[in-house]
Scaffold this motif. Sequence first.
Motif, mmCIF file in Angstrom:
data_model
loop_
_atom_site.group_PDB
_atom_site.id
_atom_site.type_symbol
_atom_site.label_atom_id
_atom_site.label_comp_id
_atom_site.label_asym_id
_atom_site.label_seq_id
_atom_site.Cartn_x
_atom_site.Cartn_y
_atom_site.Cartn_z
ATOM 1 N N ASP A 1 -27.900 -6.317 -20.646
ATOM 2 C CA ASP A 1 -27.503 -7.540 -21.278
ATOM 3 C C ASP A 1 -27.366 -8.545 -20.057
ATOM 4 O OD1 ASP A 1 -26.630 -9.639 -22.835
ATOM 5 O OD2 ASP A 1 -24.677 -8.891 -22.911
ATOM 6 N N MET A 2 -28.336 -9.557 -19.912
ATOM 7 C CA MET A 2 -28.349 -10.356 -18.895
ATOM 8 C C MET A 2 -27.451 -11.466 -19.099
ATOM 9 S SD MET A 2 -30.459 -9.513 -16.246
ATOM 10 C CE MET A 2 -30.634 -11.007 -15.607
ATOM 11 N N GLY A 3 -27.143 -11.745 -20.545
ATOM 12 C CA GLY A 3 -26.290 -12.596 -20.904
ATOM 13 C C GLY A 3 -24.496 -12.352 -20.336
ATOM 14 N N PHE A 4 -24.330 -11.115 -20.545
ATOM 15 C CA PHE A 4 -23.000 -10.861 -20.016
ATOM 16 C C PHE A 4 -22.708 -9.427 -19.259
ATOM 17 C CE2 PHE A 4 -18.775 -8.821 -20.967
ATOM 18 C CZ PHE A 4 -17.971 -9.975 -20.401
ATOM 19 N N GLY A 5 -23.502 -8.434 -19.617
ATOM 20 C CA GLY A 5 -23.423 -6.958 -19.301
ATOM 21 C C GLY A 5 -23.688 -6.869 -17.879
ATOM 22 N N VAL A 6 -24.618 -7.196 -17.482
ATOM 23 C CA VAL A 6 -25.161 -7.246 -16.084
ATOM 24 C C VAL A 6 -24.254 -7.857 -15.045
ATOM 25 C CG1 VAL A 6 -26.839 -7.855 -14.345
ATOM 26 C CG2 VAL A 6 -27.642 -6.953 -16.475
ATOM 27 N N TRP A 7 -23.874 -9.093 -15.330
ATOM 28 C CA TRP A 7 -22.795 -9.507 -14.695
ATOM 29 C C TRP A 7 -21.362 -9.237 -14.447
ATOM 30 C CZ3 TRP A 7 -26.470 -12.123 -11.870
ATOM 31 C CH2 TRP A 7 -27.659 -12.442 -12.766
ATOM 32 N N PHE A 8 -20.928 -8.596 -15.515
ATOM 33 C CA PHE A 8 -19.670 -7.951 -15.658
ATOM 34 C C PHE A 8 -19.522 -6.676 -15.298
ATOM 35 C CE2 PHE A 8 -16.586 -5.150 -18.164
ATOM 36 C CZ PHE A 8 -15.427 -6.056 -18.057
ATOM 37 N N ASP A 9 -20.794 -5.746 -14.965
ATOM 38 C CA ASP A 9 -20.709 -4.617 -14.268
ATOM 39 C C ASP A 9 -20.712 -4.786 -12.917
ATOM 40 O OD1 ASP A 9 -20.828 -3.032 -16.504
ATOM 41 O OD2 ASP A 9 -23.041 -2.343 -16.286
ATOM 42 N N TYR A 10 -21.494 -6.051 -12.197
ATOM 43 C CA TYR A 10 -21.409 -6.205 -10.993
ATOM 44 C C TYR A 10 -19.900 -6.652 -10.669
ATOM 45 C CZ TYR A 10 -22.135 -8.934 -6.729
ATOM 46 O OH TYR A 10 -21.886 -9.518 -5.353
ATOM 47 N N HIS A 11 -19.092 -7.481 -11.434
ATOM 48 C CA HIS A 11 -18.032 -7.961 -11.289
ATOM 49 C C HIS A 11 -16.906 -6.690 -11.102
ATOM 50 C CE1 HIS A 11 -14.371 -10.877 -12.890
ATOM 51 N NE2 HIS A 11 -14.369 -10.413 -11.767
ATOM 52 N N LEU A 12 -17.109 -5.630 -12.088
ATOM 53 C CA LEU A 12 -16.332 -4.329 -11.867
ATOM 54 C C LEU A 12 -16.444 -3.787 -10.562
ATOM 55 C CD1 LEU A 12 -16.755 -3.027 -15.251
ATOM 56 C CD2 LEU A 12 -14.652 -4.311 -14.375
ATOM 57 N N ARG A 13 -17.891 -3.750 -10.160
ATOM 58 C CA ARG A 13 -17.739 -3.006 -8.780
ATOM 59 C C ARG A 13 -17.130 -3.867 -7.773
ATOM 60 N NH1 ARG A 13 -23.219 -2.672 -10.993
ATOM 61 N NH2 ARG A 13 -24.005 -4.265 -9.564
ATOM 62 N N GLN A 14 -17.383 -5.178 -7.761
ATOM 63 C CA GLN A 14 -16.856 -5.927 -6.746
ATOM 64 C C GLN A 14 -15.156 -5.714 -6.547
ATOM 65 O OE1 GLN A 14 -19.601 -6.855 -4.809
ATOM 66 N NE2 GLN A 14 -18.785 -8.732 -4.683
ATOM 67 N N VAL A 15 -14.536 -5.606 -7.729
ATOM 68 C CA VAL A 15 -12.998 -5.775 -7.703
ATOM 69 C C VAL A 15 -12.631 -4.187 -7.693
ATOM 70 C CG1 VAL A 15 -12.939 -7.741 -9.154
ATOM 71 C CG2 VAL A 15 -12.903 -5.499 -10.285
ATOM 72 N N GLY A 16 -13.457 -3.032 -7.327
ATOM 73 C CA GLY A 16 -12.943 -1.895 -7.183
ATOM 74 C C GLY A 16 -12.483 -1.300 -8.662
ATOM 75 N N ALA A 17 -13.140 -1.522 -9.764
ATOM 76 C CA ALA A 17 -12.324 -0.766 -11.056
ATOM 77 C C ALA A 17 -12.538 0.462 -11.226
ATOM 78 C CB ALA A 17 -13.100 -1.425 -12.068
ATOM 79 N N ASN A 18 -11.647 1.339 -11.799
ATOM 80 C CA ASN A 18 -11.391 2.585 -11.919
ATOM 81 C C ASN A 18 -11.266 3.616 -10.634
ATOM 82 O OD1 ASN A 18 -11.851 2.653 -14.870
ATOM 83 N ND2 ASN A 18 -13.643 2.295 -14.613
ATOM 84 N N ARG A 19 -10.899 2.766 -9.406
ATOM 85 C CA ARG A 19 -10.552 3.451 -8.310
ATOM 86 C C ARG A 19 -9.019 4.012 -8.464
ATOM 87 N NH1 ARG A 19 -12.043 -0.850 -4.107
ATOM 88 N NH2 ARG A 19 -9.780 -0.936 -4.119
ATOM 89 N N PRO A 20 -9.004 5.223 -8.132
ATOM 90 C CA PRO A 20 -7.532 5.797 -8.286
ATOM 91 C C PRO A 20 -6.535 4.886 -7.657
ATOM 92 C CG PRO A 20 -8.891 7.508 -7.781
ATOM 93 C CD PRO A 20 -9.747 6.350 -7.925
ATOM 94 N N ASP A 21 -6.789 4.350 -6.456
ATOM 95 C CA ASP A 21 -5.763 3.608 -5.821
ATOM 96 C C ASP A 21 -5.823 2.076 -6.279
ATOM 97 O OD1 ASP A 21 -8.272 2.860 -4.623
ATOM 98 O OD2 ASP A 21 -7.833 2.622 -2.647
#
Length: 237
Positions: A120-140
């Motif tokens: 989803d270029m309207g939201f999903g692509v950028w949201f996934d990038y955002h999650l990677r940038q903030v380190g989502a789902n890391r145990p720490d």
Amino acid sequence: MEVPVHGGLCGSADLLLRTCPRQLAGRLADVDFDTATDSTIIPQHPLIDGQVTERRRVEARRRISAALGRDLADARIVCGAGHVQWRKGTDIFVQAAQICADADPDTVFVWIGDGRNHQDMGFGVWFDYHLRQVGANRPDGNLFMLPAGPLYLDVMDAADSMFLSSRLDPLPNVVFDAVRRGQTMVCFDGATGFADDRYRGSDRITRTPMPTRPPRSGPAGAAPQDGNAGPGPARRR
């Protein structure tokens, strides 16, 4: 639930029952329907203040900790729930977690819901990038995303607060679930029916202004500043 309104329905009905006081106003006016005398509002669901037992809360946190790979026994937990999308403000929820990473590292944000679309270029692509940038789902880390499923009730039982980050959300059932389990909830004023007068008497609900412009100091300017939810939420009473 909303029932489609047509001229024939309004012309033949003795009384129109509706769950939202504003949503149907324009369509009813189009067919000269007098909402003051010919309709009534039935609340979607009563807002019931409740609590969970300490044993149930501890067990829920144990299961959530095992699923996330982080011990949440003594953490402050802020939850969000629903379809991952722009309307639900899932990106705002992530920004709030970014703020708390420094301001209150003992606060953990957990969102449960489906809808992530990597194409989803309207939201999903950028949201996934955002999650990677903030380190989502890391145990720490302090931000976790869970798929919709059986852990939903555990998240509701375990959380201290709910952040309803939606930009537009009439009366999501997840709020009724959260308040029934003793959570406090913060929402944006004007973005949900829970900001209406009917619910202003509840001390479990806090409203904060919706940001009207991009924040100058990063995501901190877009997050709710409240003592019970968002950055630095209070633990359950």
